[in-house]
Enzyme design. Structure first.
Site, PDB file in Angstrom:
ATOM      1  N   LYS A  73       0.839  -1.201   0.000  1.00 21.01           N
ATOM      2  CA  LYS A  73       0.000   0.000   0.000  1.00 21.01           C
ATOM      3  C   LYS A  73       0.878   1.258   0.000  1.00 21.01           C
ATOM      4  O   LYS A  73       1.992   1.233   0.548  1.00 21.01           O
ATOM      5  CB  LYS A  73      -0.864  -0.042   1.262  1.00 21.01           C
ATOM      6  N   LYS A 118       7.488   0.854   1.327  1.00 22.84           N
ATOM      7  CA  LYS A 118       8.040  -0.002   0.257  1.00 22.84           C
ATOM      8  C   LYS A 118       9.411   0.472  -0.184  1.00 22.84           C
ATOM      9  O   LYS A 118      10.361  -0.299  -0.234  1.00 22.84           O
ATOM     10  CB  LYS A 118       7.160   0.035  -0.994  1.00 22.84           C
ATOM     11  N   LYS A 147       5.779   8.738  -8.918  1.00 27.18           N
ATOM     12  CA  LYS A 147       6.403   9.727  -8.023  1.00 27.18           C
ATOM     13  C   LYS A 147       7.921   9.739  -8.208  1.00 27.18           C
ATOM     14  O   LYS A 147       8.589  10.695  -7.849  1.00 27.18           O
ATOM     15  CB  LYS A 147       6.099   9.387  -6.549  1.00 27.18           C
ATOM     16  N   ASP A 179      -1.321  -0.332  -4.447  1.00 27.25           N
ATOM     17  CA  ASP A 179      -2.239  -1.419  -4.726  1.00 27.25           C
ATOM     18  C   ASP A 179      -2.108  -1.802  -6.205  1.00 27.25           C
ATOM     19  O   ASP A 179      -1.687  -0.988  -7.020  1.00 27.25           O
ATOM     20  CB  ASP A 179      -3.658  -0.881  -4.463  1.00 27.25           C
TER      21      ASP A 179
END
Lengths: 291, 481
Positions: free
Chosen positions: A14, A19, A45, A131
């Site tokens: 998520k 991450k 990003k 996701d």
């Protein structure tokens, strides 16, 4: 497809769950251990590899694609800490275009540029946006691009919900040559029942825990300095956590096809944990009793 | 479970929208899609009856979007294309047609359009992603969007004309005779004192689009005009006269005029005089065809294949006027479940025949025709193959029609009755003549020659020609094939 050079690992989770931090620290730990590593940020990003390259500017693959000029590997990659080759897929500005298609195009371009043949990596880590919202974001686990995926999750319901969605995608694609699951990286672990929630989830879905990463001030500080924990605080306990995680991931061949929970099942499971947490927080039962 | 559809005759929503706007004089379509969409549309129409209009196919301005426009969004590419189009292509109205890609990526086309409109240019946009539906969806939605927005782009004062009517429900190109039919309906309605917005073809244009709001009535001739008609009703309070089909034959045309007269005051004397003249004209010409009708038309059974409107129009005429037995009708446009339209023609269709099928799968269509064993097919060129196998003629009345140029010929109205009869009798006559030619060449040929000799040994020469009966020869012919 030609034989894969190195182990290709996709890391999902998520948004905001850690991450990029986790992936960068794993890359740094693998590089420290002497492996040749590529980290590819698959997120519009384009901040996945920031801490590996000290926040220095790196043109993204899709920026270069947009210019329409001939693209060379050296234009879109830079070596960061420990020689980790950093690449950012990039993408459109928020609210415009199709980021999913962007990832698809970006991965195809890297293959066309013979990235892996040129660099000959031991490990390639794909840090993939949040996701699995559409087919584009499933590209790294589809078509044999990676053969294993890990999911970073906290004990928060929405993080596990996202993990469950990834399991659904793996479940769908694994039979036709897609990646299998290496395990869940339990991130932002705090004392109390948090581990148990994640453990219960992996048990229910037939998966396993790749490692626990505790919430730590070292991570926050290192990020503020634009570095990984491995680089900024190599002697810290947190660095060892990442080293152990990297070691596990490097050696783990126990890959599974998860059994995702159905919508109602997941809701019921969450509700049950809601009741247990309420009892714990209100002192009705002890943590041990609740679990 | 998905199934194979053989030779589907319907295109996509973009295709329908494109063939709609390209037939409105003064409109310049701008396709916001990848390069293939416009070309495929062009090629599809190129091979069929009516051809392409001025701004069509290869000459349609388009963004020809590429992968980078999908990833980063194609809105700025569209802005560039609209500006360039306005510079080099003269038009009264520019209609942007958004495709599948634009819909999936979510390009903010409205913002682009607003920007250009603010600069004083007549531009409007519509989202007709191919995957939204067939050409019927495209027709309805592009017309509805035009009616919704034209007043903002081409402002004018609303001034209801009590004798002006809008004509909707006939999709250019999807009816091979659309041009002639619209002209005929216009001729009839003008004949009884009305003014008509036909929108399409040489008599239509952007002016009709602007004037649509001033009409006293919208006549919708099929289910497929419901949405734009409803927009005109909701926005401008224009009542709708919903008809199941275009009229064919004086009787049906008179019925239409009567229905129109319920909303619009029409001078009775004018109606009488107009229809009196028309009846004389129709009778005079059809009388000339009586011998052909008697010779070839008796007891012929038929299967009708085409869009619902065409099937109802021709089915009623063939039933009522020619006394033909319609063994089955196959609707190639209707949806098995259609919750978007209120039109329900089930009863009407049942009056035509008990066997009503809905499919555009050519395999199923051929199977139905094979099992119904008609003596003539009213359908498209696609039915020629099964017709050849069954040795029956096809009167081409529905899309697609190949190898035939149809420009302003009609098969609706009163003049359309005459040209329909011309076409029908010509096709049947030519088919019979061709069959006779084949029989004769077979009889004189190698195998037939033997039969000829055998027969001649038994019978006298004077009886030979009549004794080689059609059924014997047909039997031998089918055995040979």
């Amino acid at each position: 497809m030609a034989e894969k050079i190195g182990k290709h690992i996709a890391i999902y989770g998520k948004g905001g769950i850690g991450k990029s931090t986790t992936t960068s620290n794993i890359s740094a730990a693998l590089a420290e251990a002497g492996y040749k590593v590529i980290q590819i940020g698959c997120d519009p990003k384009s901040d996945s590899t920031n801490t590996l390259r000290g926040n220095n500017y790196l043109p993204t693959v899709l920026d270069s694609l947009r210019e329409g000029n001939k693209i060379h590997l050296e234009d879109i990659s830079v070596k960061g800490f420990g020689g980790v080759l950093c690449i950012e897929s990039g993408g459109p500005v928020p609210g415009v275009g199709c980021a999913g298609r962007g990832i698809n195009a970006s991965v195809s371009l890297l293959q066309e540029l013979h990235l892996f043949e040129e660099f000959k990596p031991d490990f390639v880590l794909y840090d993939v946006l949040g996701d699995v919202v559409c087919g584009g974001f499933a590209v790294p686990i589809r078509d044999g691009i990676t053969d294993r995926a890990y999911v970073v999750s906290s004990s928060d319901f929405m993080a596990l919900y996202a993990a469950n969605n990834l399991f659904k995608a793996i479940n769908k694609y694994a039979p036709t040559g897609g990646a299998k699951l290496g395990g869940v990286i339990a991130n932002s672990m705090k004392p109390g029942y948090h581990r148990e929630i994640v453990e219960d989830f992996v048990e229910k879905t037939g998966t396993s825990i790749a490692g626990y990463v505790n919430r730590s001030i070292d991570v926050q500080q290192s990020e503020l300095y634009g570095k990984t924990v491995i680089e900024a605080k190599p002697k810290s306990a947190q660095a060892d956590i990442y080293r152990n995680l990297a070691k596990y991931i490097a050696g783990n061949e126990d890959l599974v096809v998860p059994n995702p929970l159905g919508a109602a099942e997941l809701k019921e499971w969450a509700r049950d944990w809601g009741d247990r947490i309420y009892d714990i927080e209100n002192g009705v039962v002890s943590v041990a009793e609740a679990i | 479970m998905s199934e194979v559809i053989k030779e589907p005759r319907n295109g996509c929503a973009l295709h329908g929208a494109l063939q709609t706007v390209q037939e409105i004089k003064g409109v310049v379509p701008v396709i916001h899609a990848n390069a293939g969409c416009g070309v495929i549309h062009y090629l599809a129409n190129k091979g069929t009856s009516g051809g392409n209009s001025s701004y069509s196919g290869l000459s349609i301005p388009g963004t020809a979007i590429q992968e980078r426009h999908v990833i980063f969004g194609g809105a700025s590419r569209l802005r560039e294309q609209i500006k360039n189009t306005i510079k080099v292509v003269k038009g009264d109205l520019y209609v942007i047609l958004n495709s599948c890609e634009s819909a999936m990526v979510g390009d903010d086309v409205d913002a682009m359009t607003r920007e250009i409109v603010e600069q004083g240019e007549p531009v409007l946009d519509t989202l007709v992603a191919g995957f939204n539906g067939g050409p019927y969806y495209g027709y309805e939605h592009v017309m509805a969007d035009i009616f919704r927005t034209i007043d903002g782009v081409k402002p004018s004062e609303k001034k209801t004309d009590p004798y002006l009517v809008n004509i909707l429900g006939i999709i250019p190109g999807k009816d091979p005779y659309w041009q002639g039919n619209l002209e005929e309906i216009k001729r009839i309605l003008e004949g009884i004192g009305l003014k008509v917005n036909v929108f399409f073809g040489p008599y239509g244009g952007v002016r009709d689009l602007i004037n649509a709001k001033n009409a006293a009535l919208t006549i919708n001739f099929s289910r497929w005009g419901e949405l734009p008609a409803r927009i005109l009703e909701e926005w401008y309070e224009i009542p709708i006269l919903q008809r199941p089909s275009l009229p064919l034959g004086t009787e049906q045309v008179l019925d239409l005029a009567t229905a129109v007269a319920e909303t619009i005051h029409i001078d009775e004397e004018r109606i009488k005089s107009f229809f009196g003249n028309e009846e004389v004209y129709e009778n005079d010409l059809l009388l000339r065809a009586r011998e052909d009708l008697i010779e070839y038309d008796n007891s012929q059974t038929a299967v009708l294949v085409g869009d619902e409107e065409q099937v109802i129009r021709l089915g009623r005429f063939l039933n009522d006027f020619l006394g033909k037995e319609i063994k089955a009708v196959i609707l190639t446009d209707a949806l098995k479940t259609d919750e978007e339209h209120v039109t329900d023609n089930q009863e009407l269709l049942k009056e035509i025949t008990d066997s009503i099928y809905i499919t555009s799968d050519q395999k199923k269509i051929e199977d139905i025709i094979r099992s119904e064993k008609p003596e003539v097919i009213f359908g498209s060129s696609l039915e020629k193959r099964i017709a050849n196998r069954l040795e029956i003629p096809v009167v081409e009345t529905s899309y697609p029609v190949f190898e035939k140029l149809i420009l302003n010929k009609a098969d609706a109205g009163i003049r359309g009755t005459i040209s329909f009869m011309e076409e029908y009798i010509t096709v049947v006559n030519q088919y019979e003549a061709e069959k006779r030619k084949q029989l004769l060449s077979y009889v004189k040929g190698e195998k037939g020659g033997k039969l000829w000799q055998e027969q001649s040994q038994k019978r006298s020469y004077s009886k030979k020609l009549t004794l080689v009966t059609q059924s014997q020869t047909k039997e031998s012919l089918s055995a040979r094939m």
